[in-house]
Design a protein around this motif. Structure first.
Motif, short mmCIF file in Angstrom:
data_model
loop_
_atom_site.label_atom_id
_atom_site.label_comp_id
_atom_site.label_asym_id
_atom_site.label_seq_id
_atom_site.Cartn_x
_atom_site.Cartn_y
_atom_site.Cartn_z
N LEU A 369 0.85 -1.20 0.00
CA LEU A 369 0.00 0.00 0.00
C LEU A 369 0.88 1.24 0.00
O LEU A 369 1.90 1.29 0.70
CB LEU A 369 -0.88 0.02 1.25
N CYS A 370 0.48 2.22 -0.78
CA CYS A 370 1.22 3.49 -0.78
C CYS A 370 0.22 4.62 -1.03
O CYS A 370 -0.89 4.38 -1.50
CB CYS A 370 2.33 3.46 -1.82
N PRO A 371 0.59 5.86 -0.70
CA PRO A 371 -0.43 6.92 -0.72
C PRO A 371 -0.80 7.49 -2.08
O PRO A 371 -1.87 8.04 -2.24
CB PRO A 371 0.18 8.00 0.18
N ALA A 421 -1.05 -0.99 -4.43
CA ALA A 421 -2.32 -0.28 -4.51
C ALA A 421 -2.35 0.96 -3.63
O ALA A 421 -1.61 1.05 -2.64
CB ALA A 421 -3.44 -1.22 -4.09
N THR A 422 -3.22 1.89 -4.03
CA THR A 422 -3.53 3.01 -3.13
C THR A 422 -4.77 2.56 -2.33
O THR A 422 -5.63 1.83 -2.87
CB THR A 422 -3.83 4.31 -3.91
N PRO A 423 -4.87 2.95 -1.07
CA PRO A 423 -5.93 2.40 -0.22
C PRO A 423 -7.35 2.57 -0.76
O PRO A 423 -8.15 1.62 -0.72
CB PRO A 423 -5.75 3.13 1.10
N GLY A 424 -7.65 3.77 -1.29
CA GLY A 424 -9.02 4.04 -1.73
C GLY A 424 -9.47 3.08 -2.82
O GLY A 424 -10.53 2.45 -2.70
N ASP A 449 4.17 1.40 2.51
CA ASP A 449 5.23 2.36 2.21
C ASP A 449 4.68 3.73 2.57
O ASP A 449 3.48 3.98 2.44
CB ASP A 449 5.59 2.28 0.72
N GLU A 450 5.55 4.62 3.02
CA GLU A 450 5.13 5.92 3.56
C GLU A 450 4.12 5.65 4.68
O GLU A 450 3.03 6.23 4.73
CB GLU A 450 4.51 6.81 2.47
N ALA A 451 4.53 4.75 5.56
CA ALA A 451 3.61 4.23 6.57
C ALA A 451 3.00 5.31 7.44
O ALA A 451 1.81 5.25 7.76
CB ALA A 451 4.36 3.23 7.43
N ILE A 466 -8.81 -2.33 5.25
CA ILE A 466 -8.03 -3.27 4.42
C ILE A 466 -7.38 -4.34 5.31
O ILE A 466 -7.42 -5.54 5.01
CB ILE A 466 -6.96 -2.51 3.59
N VAL A 467 -6.82 -3.89 6.42
CA VAL A 467 -6.16 -4.83 7.33
C VAL A 467 -7.16 -5.89 7.82
O VAL A 467 -6.82 -7.06 7.99
CB VAL A 467 -5.50 -4.09 8.52
#
Ligand SMILES: Nc1ncnc2c1ncn2[C@@H]1O[C@H](COP(=O)(O)OP(=O)(O)OP(=O)(O)O)[C@@H](O)[C@H]1O
Length: 756
Positions: A369-371, A421-424, A449-451, A466-467
């Motif tokens: 996941l990344c922003p 993926a991006t979260p949305g 990433d970019e947590a 998601i988690v």
């Protein structure tokens, strides 16, 4: 030793007294003594006085010995040789000879008492860097003379443990007798002169005066000194006197050894300092990819990408990640965090593919996941490069801005063991029951990433959802260049309790790349566009291969800046969320490949984007927080290269400098902009469509209104926004929709106009 030396003298004294009293008893002397005491009382009194005197003398000499040893060592450690020279030339006897002479006396049994935890080895703190002299003379660890001597005597017996008894290499009688190995084996060779085995000692003991067993060489003593051990070590052991001539030779050797060791440490320290300087410049370590246990085909791909050595973050985290542990990893921008999580991700897939039985749906083993969309594409591209020689492993992205159906088709037709993926957009797929949830049931590794950004309020809810949709039995990794305390606290939303925390930046160390020159400029809001233009012009002139990113506070402000610079005939591109995805991808790719280009961007480019060789980053207006400042700045000076960062703020934004006061920012000289250029800029601004300017006003107001840290009244923000509006050539501040004003808490705020 002290006791033994005293006892020798006492013995001699007692013998004298005995002779004296015998002669008295034979009628040759007085039967009573001064003060009316009898001869036994008289004798005991004198014995006690002699003992006390002896004790004082020995104590005094012990102190001289210690002082001399210390001054000798200091003279060797002192960077200024004049000290050493002075030390060697004064007095009738040289320090070395003095030490040797004293040592002849004290380096006998028990002499080790001279070095104990309290009055022991000279400690030069490496952290004390207040004075340059000390800095030069500082060494990593104290010179432990005892350890050196012990090592010299028996290299095999060294024990690095902090336990004093062990450090000294002593063995209690109980240890020796209890068969923890024979005493010969256990006792250090050199020590045998101090601590004898039963077999060798018995014959010597026979030659001793039986009546004086209390004070002979077989004396029983506490292990260690009182000073060092106090009540802690009450084991008893016998000891014997060393042979004097042996000692002398031994001591000379020891002094030589100490000298040698001091020189060695100095050299090592110098090397370390040099290494540290180099170290700050290079992100690479000595470790090689072909030695770190990853698949040979990946190593081959790494080599063809030019990666031979691991970067520091890769070295620090790879083994932990390969072991399957959860980890939270912090490392500076541009130091190779992507590969640090992609390598274990690939290993996970390889392992899973080898072990998994056939499944009904094609499994996704790794989810990253990344922003931002651009970052997802970049990570996927890097993963593909690392998988160049691995067949059958697919990487895909799921990001916004692409048609849902297109995503679905691609996911069904192409292999995808690694999903970026991006979260949305990922949540869209999960919630729309596109079949992705089932595929995610095989997930083995989740990477954020970019947590810290993903656990920000903007993303956290999505990430939590998601988690909840992925298996609990998985490995989770979180990477970022910034990990604020709050994020550490909430990291357990994703990580197991017993995760590893790897920080390659280090507490209190500089969080930004060392070779990036940072400065700030405080100037009235109205002059910001002119100043940006001026800085760019200068930079372009001085840097033939310039590559600049200008960060603006919001998408539409970015657009306004872009249009103005384009009007001013600069080679410029824009990138922000208001642009269609295809455009964004094209600009991002172009900027990656180009030189002599200026990118005006919103924060979509601030995190993770790896545009090589960016020469300058300008931040116009305050970033949302300290972390954002670090990430934006981190677009330059990547891979340990040089770079420059300028923060341009209005006087009322100055408070932000407090948040980054630990960073090495210098004041940027106020530019002298000629009136002609000013006019030209005003003219160019006049050409820009008022829609763009109005949108910029709204975006500006929205941004500053959302930063709580500003700590300003809404009316003040409205007033500042109106000044911004005037500075971009709007006749009057644009009106807000009632709904928007309500949402922003700006309804009924003076200076805010509401649309009718
Ligand atoms: N082992 C390596 N050897 C040589 N170059 C490397 C190595 N690892 C990574 N790099 C290069 O370092 C650069 C920065 O890597 P990367 O983008 O992963 O940094 P990052 O730490 O993720 O930065 P950010 O914090 O901005 O996301 C890239 O150009 C990458 O190709």
């Amino acid at each position: 030793m002290w006791r033994s030396a005293i006892s020798e003298r006492q013995r001699a004294f007692s013998k004298l007294l005995f002779a004296f009293t015998v002669s008295c008893n034979m009628g040759g002397g007085p039967r009573t003594f001064p003060g009316g005491v009898n001869k036994w009382k008289w004798k005991r009194m004198h014995e006690k006085r002699a003992r006390d005197k002896e004790k004082r003398l020995l104590e005094h000499e012990k102190q001289i010995y210690q002082a001399r040893i210390r001054s000798h060592i200091r003279s060797h450690l002192a960077p200024d040789n004049s000290t050493a020279t002075a030390a060697t030339t004064h007095g009738p006897i040289s320090p070395t000879d003095h030490i040797r002479a004293l040592a002849n006396r004290f380096m006998k049994e028990g002499a080790e008492d001279l070095w104990n935890n309290d009055d022991g080895p000279l400690t030069v703190s490496s952290s004390s860097c207040s004075s340059p002299t000390r800095q030069q003379g500082s060494i990593e660890a104290p010179v432990d003379l005892r350890k050196l001597i012990q090592e010299k005597r028996n290299p095999n017996s060294m024990n690095s443990s902090g336990n004093f008894g062990q450090r000294r290499g002593y063995h209690s009688v109980s240890e020796v007798n209890s068969g923890v190995g024979s005493s010969k084996k256990l006792a250090p060779a050199g020590r045998r002169r101090f601590w004898r085995n039963d077999s060798t000692s018995s014959s010597e003991s026979e030659s001793e005066d039986e009546n004086d067993s209390r004070v002979n060489n077989w004396d029983v003593r506490k292990m260690g000194s009182n000073a060092s051990l106090r009540k802690h070590d009450l084991k008893r052991e016998r000891r014997v006197m060393p042979k004097p001539y042996d000692e002398e030779a031994d001591f000379a050797e020891q002094v030589e050894l100490i000298k040698y060791e001091i020189n060695k440490r100095k050299l090592k320290q110098k090397e370390m300092e040099e290494y540290r300087v180099e170290d700050q410049e290079s992100i690479l370590t000595q470790s090689r990819f072909d030695e770190c246990g990853i698949s040979p085909l990946t190593v081959k791909a790494l080599s063809s990408a030019g990666y031979i050595h691991l970067t520091r973050v890769q070295e620090a985290s790879l083994s932990v990640c390969l072991e399957g542990k959860d980890a939270l990893v912090k490392a500076k921008t541009g130091t190779g965090k992507s590969a640090a999580f992609l390598l274990p991700a690939i290993e996970t897939v390889l392992k899973a593919m080898n072990s998994k039985s056939r499944q009904n749906v094609p499994p996704i083993f790794v989810l990253i996941l990344c922003p931002t969309r651009e970052l997802a594409s970049q990570i996927a591209a890097e993963a593909k490069a690392l998988l160049k020689y691995q067949d059958g492993i697919g990487v895909q992205t799921l990001v916004g801005g692409v048609r849902f159906k297109v995503d679905q088709k691609r996911l069904e037709s192409d292999p995808c063991q690694i999903l970026v993926a991006t979260p949305g957009r990922l949540l869209d797929h999960i919630e729309n029951k596109s079949g992705l949830s089932v595929r995610l049931m095989s997930l083995q590794m989740l990477v954020l990433d970019e947590a810290d950004h993903l656990l920000d309020l903007g993303f956290r809810k999505d990430v939590e959802k998601i988690v909840d949709c992925v298996p609990r039995q998985r490995q989770s990794l979180m990477f970022s260049a910034t990990i604020p305390k709050e994020v550490r606290r909430v990291s357990q939303l994703v990580l197991k309790r017993e995760h590893a925390y790897i920080d390659t930046v280090g507490m209190g160390c500089l969080e930004t790349p060392v070779k990036v020159k940072q400065s700030f400029l405080i100037a009235p809001q109205e002059s910001h566009f002119q100043i940006v233009h001026h800085i760019l012009k200068e930079h372009v002139m001085q840097t033939p291969d310039y590559k600049v990113i200008i960060f603006c506070v919001a998408g539409m402000v970015t657009s306004l800046m872009y249009q103005l610079l384009r009007e001013m005939k600069m080679n410029v591109r824009e990138l922000h969320s208001r642009k269609p995805q295809l455009y964004r991808t094209r600009i991002s790719d172009e900027f990656r490949e180009s030189k002599q280009l200026i990118l005006v961007s919103s924060d979509v480019s601030s995190r993770g984007m790896n545009y090589p060789d960016v020469t300058l980053v300008i931040q116009v207006g305050i970033p949302s927080d300290r972390e954002q400042y670090i990430h934006r700045l981190g677009r330059t000076g990547r891979e340990g290269k040089e770079g420059e960062g300028i923060l341009l703020i209005a006087p009322w934004e100055e408070y932000f400098l407090d948040e980054i006061k630990d960073l090495p920012l210098e004041r940027f000289p106020f530019p002298d902009i000629d009136p002609q250029t000013k006019l030209k800029i005003e003219h160019s601004m006049g050409k820009i469509d008022s829609d763009v300017k109005e949108a910029a006003y709204h975006a500006w107001l929205g941004y500053y209104n959302s930063i709580r840290e500003i700590g300003r009244e809404k009316s003040t923000i409205a007033e500042l926004a109106n000044r911004f509006s005037a500075s971009i050539g709007l006749q009057r501040p644009p009106a807000l929709f009632r709904k928007t004003a309500l949402k922003m808490g700006l309804k009924d705020i003076p200076g805010i106009r509401i649309r009718r």
